[in-house]
Scaffold this active site. Structure first.
Site, mmCIF file in Angstrom:
data_model
loop_
_atom_site.group_PDB
_atom_site.id
_atom_site.type_symbol
_atom_site.label_atom_id
_atom_site.label_comp_id
_atom_site.label_asym_id
_atom_site.label_seq_id
_atom_site.Cartn_x
_atom_site.Cartn_y
_atom_site.Cartn_z
ATOM 1 N N HIS A 67 -0.600 -21.753 -13.758
ATOM 2 C CA HIS A 67 -1.169 -23.083 -14.043
ATOM 3 C C HIS A 67 -1.967 -23.615 -12.854
ATOM 4 O O HIS A 67 -1.527 -23.497 -11.710
ATOM 5 C CB HIS A 67 -0.061 -24.074 -14.411
ATOM 6 C CG HIS A 67 0.494 -23.815 -15.782
ATOM 7 N ND1 HIS A 67 1.283 -22.721 -16.068
ATOM 8 C CD2 HIS A 67 0.328 -24.492 -16.954
ATOM 9 C CE1 HIS A 67 1.597 -22.736 -17.359
ATOM 10 N NE2 HIS A 67 1.030 -23.793 -17.914
ATOM 11 N N GLU A 86 -9.711 -30.308 -20.748
ATOM 12 C CA GLU A 86 -9.561 -31.391 -21.733
ATOM 13 C C GLU A 86 -8.257 -32.161 -21.504
ATOM 14 O O GLU A 86 -8.222 -33.388 -21.594
ATOM 15 C CB GLU A 86 -9.588 -30.820 -23.152
ATOM 16 C CG GLU A 86 -10.978 -30.358 -23.539
ATOM 17 C CD GLU A 86 -11.022 -29.590 -24.880
ATOM 18 O OE1 GLU A 86 -12.108 -29.108 -25.213
ATOM 19 O OE2 GLU A 86 -9.971 -29.478 -25.560
ATOM 20 N N GLN A 88 -6.460 -32.402 -18.675
ATOM 21 C CA GLN A 88 -6.505 -33.190 -17.435
ATOM 22 C C GLN A 88 -7.419 -34.405 -17.616
ATOM 23 O O GLN A 88 -7.140 -35.495 -17.108
ATOM 24 C CB GLN A 88 -6.971 -32.317 -16.268
ATOM 25 C CG GLN A 88 -5.991 -31.162 -16.005
ATOM 26 C CD GLN A 88 -6.016 -30.652 -14.570
ATOM 27 O OE1 GLN A 88 -6.306 -31.405 -13.642
ATOM 28 N NE2 GLN A 88 -5.701 -29.386 -14.386
HETATM 29 N N1 3AL Z 1 -0.397 -28.079 -13.484
HETATM 30 C C1 3AL Z 1 -0.384 -28.418 -14.792
HETATM 31 O O1 3AL Z 1 0.505 -29.106 -15.272
HETATM 32 N N2 3AL Z 1 -1.406 -27.970 -15.531
HETATM 33 C C2 3AL Z 1 -1.464 -28.161 -16.893
HETATM 34 N N3 3AL Z 1 -0.947 -29.300 -17.561
HETATM 35 C C3 3AL Z 1 -1.667 -29.485 -18.672
HETATM 36 O O2 3AL Z 1 -1.446 -30.348 -19.524
HETATM 37 N N4 3AL Z 1 -2.703 -28.597 -18.725
HETATM 38 C C4 3AL Z 1 -2.669 -27.807 -17.608
HETATM 39 O O3 3AL Z 1 -3.444 -26.933 -17.272
#
Ligand code: 3AL
Length: 174
Positions: A67, A86, A88
């Site tokens: 992530h 989208e 974020q």
């Molecule tokens: N770091 C992290 O939580 N990333 C994620 N959260 C989210 O909703 N989309 C992501 O890429």
């Protein structure tokens, strides 16, 4: 999206449609494809969650490490996946002033230093203020407790991404 259409997908198309339901982990749809036919979309989701739950703790942490940081370099550099951008954006993380960006960078760094994986939260179900609060709060968790908490967030993100695919009927665009 009809589950019959999902069950007819070739391996390549299946991975292309579902490859990012867990961020940057196409190995997960690749692994569950052989379990088709799925009786429902819920069963596909359950297969994905079972795969995650069966991983050793190091594997779960590997998923977390796929992530991107929230409001991090990738957001600024435009290299996020479409889904992540989208999500974020929905939480307002792309509209932060310099002080907010620097606070989040510091929290991200403290969190990574403590747990060895990035902070993960379902951004679409939150907003920038609540995310910063959650980061402070979860920094106090024990390692194993926080790993399970973060995996629960991965599942929330996955559930919403799957729902999005069902609603937009992505399969018909293949
Ligand atoms: N770091 C992290 O939580 N990333 C994620 N959260 C989210 O909703 N989309 C992501 O890429």
């Amino acid at each position: 999206m009809d589950v019959g259409a999902i069950n007819c997908l070739s391996y390549e198309d299946f991975v292309s449609v579902f490859g990012n339901v867990v961020e940057r982990c196409p190995i997960i749809p690749a692994a569950v494809w052989s379990q088709r036919p799925f009786p429902s979309v819920a069963a596909l989701q359950a297969a994905i969650f079972d795969f995650i739950d069966a991983l050793p703790e190091s594997g779960k942490e590997g998923i977390l490490r796929c992530h991107p940081d929230l409001a991090g370099k990738e957001l600024r550099g435009g290299t996020l996946t479409r889904e992540s951008r989208e999500e974020q954006g929905a939480a307002g993380l792309d509209r932060m002033d310099a002080a907010e960006v620097s606070r989040m960078a510091s929290l991200n760094a403290q969190y990574k230093e403590r747990f060895g994986f990035p902070f993960v939260i379902c951004a679409r179900a939150s907003d920038k203020a609540a995310i910063a609060e959650q980061m402070c709060e979860r920094l106090r968790n024990a390692h194993a407790q926080e790993r399970s908490r973060a995996v629960e967030e991965v599942k929330k993100i996955c559930r919403l991404r799957l729902q999005g695919l069902v609603l937009t009927n992505q399969i018909n665009k293949l």
